[in-house]
Design an enzyme around this catalytic site. Structure first.
Site, PDB file in Angstrom:
ATOM      1  CG  ASP A 102      80.063  53.322  70.449  1.00 58.97           C
ATOM      2  OD1 ASP A 102      78.678  53.666  71.281  1.00 58.97           O
ATOM      3  OD2 ASP A 102      79.537  52.497  70.046  1.00 58.97           O
ATOM      4  CB  ILE A 152      76.447  60.482  63.737  1.00 60.54           C
ATOM      5  CG1 ILE A 152      77.682  59.588  64.474  1.00 60.54           C
ATOM      6  CG2 ILE A 152      74.709  60.814  64.022  1.00 60.54           C
ATOM      7  CD1 ILE A 152      78.162  60.706  65.023  1.00 60.54           C
TER       8      ILE A 152
HETATM    9  P1  IMP Z   1      84.708  51.000  70.724  1.00 58.14           P
HETATM   10  O1  IMP Z   1      85.538  50.493  70.511  1.00 58.14           O
HETATM   11  O2  IMP Z   1      82.933  51.036  70.927  1.00 58.14           O
HETATM   12  O3  IMP Z   1      84.352  52.767  71.245  1.00 58.14           O
HETATM   13  O4  IMP Z   1      84.138  52.128  69.324  1.00 58.14           O
HETATM   14  C1  IMP Z   1      84.703  52.765  68.377  1.00 58.14           C
HETATM   15  C2  IMP Z   1      84.476  52.371  67.298  1.00 58.14           C
HETATM   16  O5  IMP Z   1      82.603  52.283  66.514  1.00 58.14           O
HETATM   17  C3  IMP Z   1      84.788  54.026  66.362  1.00 58.14           C
HETATM   18  O6  IMP Z   1      85.877  54.397  66.072  1.00 58.14           O
HETATM   19  C4  IMP Z   1      83.448  53.738  65.239  1.00 58.14           C
HETATM   20  O7  IMP Z   1      84.321  53.946  63.766  1.00 58.14           O
HETATM   21  C5  IMP Z   1      82.536  53.207  65.136  1.00 58.14           C
HETATM   22  N1  IMP Z   1      81.802  53.402  65.816  1.00 58.14           N
HETATM   23  C6  IMP Z   1      81.014  53.686  67.345  1.00 58.14           C
HETATM   24  N2  IMP Z   1      79.646  53.904  66.784  1.00 58.14           N
HETATM   25  C7  IMP Z   1      79.498  54.955  65.683  1.00 58.14           C
HETATM   26  C8  IMP Z   1      78.225  55.834  64.791  1.00 58.14           C
HETATM   27  O8  IMP Z   1      77.473  56.234  65.285  1.00 58.14           O
HETATM   28  N3  IMP Z   1      78.445  55.808  63.939  1.00 58.14           N
HETATM   29  C9  IMP Z   1      79.763  55.147  62.877  1.00 58.14           C
HETATM   30  N4  IMP Z   1      80.607  54.399  63.578  1.00 58.14           N
HETATM   31  C10 IMP Z   1      80.395  54.450  65.124  1.00 58.14           C
END
Ligand code: IMP
Ligand code: MG
Length: 179
Positions: A102, A152
């Site tokens: 994300d 999601i």
């Molecule tokens: P990042 O560090 O922002 O890349 O976040 C990654 C983590 O956020 C992922 O491994 C997910 O566990 C969580 N995450 C991001 N988007 C979603 C979503 O749409 N649904 C559920 N979990 C999410």
């Protein structure tokens, strides 16, 4: 369908098909090697189990719990290692299995940590990529599906620890997390 789900993004069949493609991609790269597959808990657990079982190459497994959210739907930007790996990664071929990339903070943190511990290679497979939300310059080597700015759940993905056991992936109704 669960009443909190607005629409289904991936059916069980679609997930299965893509998991087989990811497994074939990994088999091609790691045949004859002894890679250590790391599941980033808890979101990737369903994907991880299906992925390693769809592969021909035998792999070793380890787990790490990383928390970036507290209980909301926005990353805090400072992923916390809640549970570390059991095995050393030095001189190992590491395959990190993520649910979603994300903002990218989690993946960046994991990459720095694992390469810093002396892994000989670092490959990442993600079920979902949300490129529009990226805050740091990083991407998975293999991303199964691209998705826009939607929240999601299902197939391991949660909102406040709920919905992980749905067998499909769906968009959560906004009213659930914008209360
Ligand atoms: P990042 O560090 O922002 O890349 O976040 C990654 C983590 O956020 C992922 O491994 C997910 O566990 C969580 N995450 C991001 N988007 C979603 C979503 O749409 N649904 C559920 N979990 C999410
Ligand atoms: Mg996660």
């Amino acid at each position: 369908m669960n009443k909190d789900i607005q629409s289904i993004v991936l059916t069980e069949e679609q997930i299965k098909e893509k998991v087989a493609q990811a497994a074939a991609w990994l088999d091609e790269r790691f045949a004859g090697k002894n890679p250590l597959f790391i599941s980033v808990l808890k979101g990737s657990v369903m994907f991880f189990c299906d992925l390693v079982r769809a592969m021909q190459t035998p792999v070793q497994m380890d787990f790490m719990t990383v928390s970036s959210y507290g209980s909301g739907s926005e990353s805090t930007g400072m992923p916390k290692i809640v549970m570390d790996l059991a095995a050393p990664v030095k001189d190992r071929d590491i395959v990190l299995v993520e649910d979603i990339v994300d903002s990218g903070h989690t993946l960046l943190r994991m990459r720095d940590l694992i390469t810093g511990r002396g892994a000989s290679s670092f490959t990442t497979v993600a079920l979902f990529d949300k490129p529009a939300r990226r805050q740091v310059d990083i991407k998975a080597d293999f991303a199964c599906f691209e998705i826009g700015d939607e929240f999601i759940v299902g197939y391991g993905l949660d909102y406040a620890q709920q919905y992980r056991t749905l067998p499909y992936v769906g968009i959560l109704k906004r009213e659930i997390y914008e209360k």
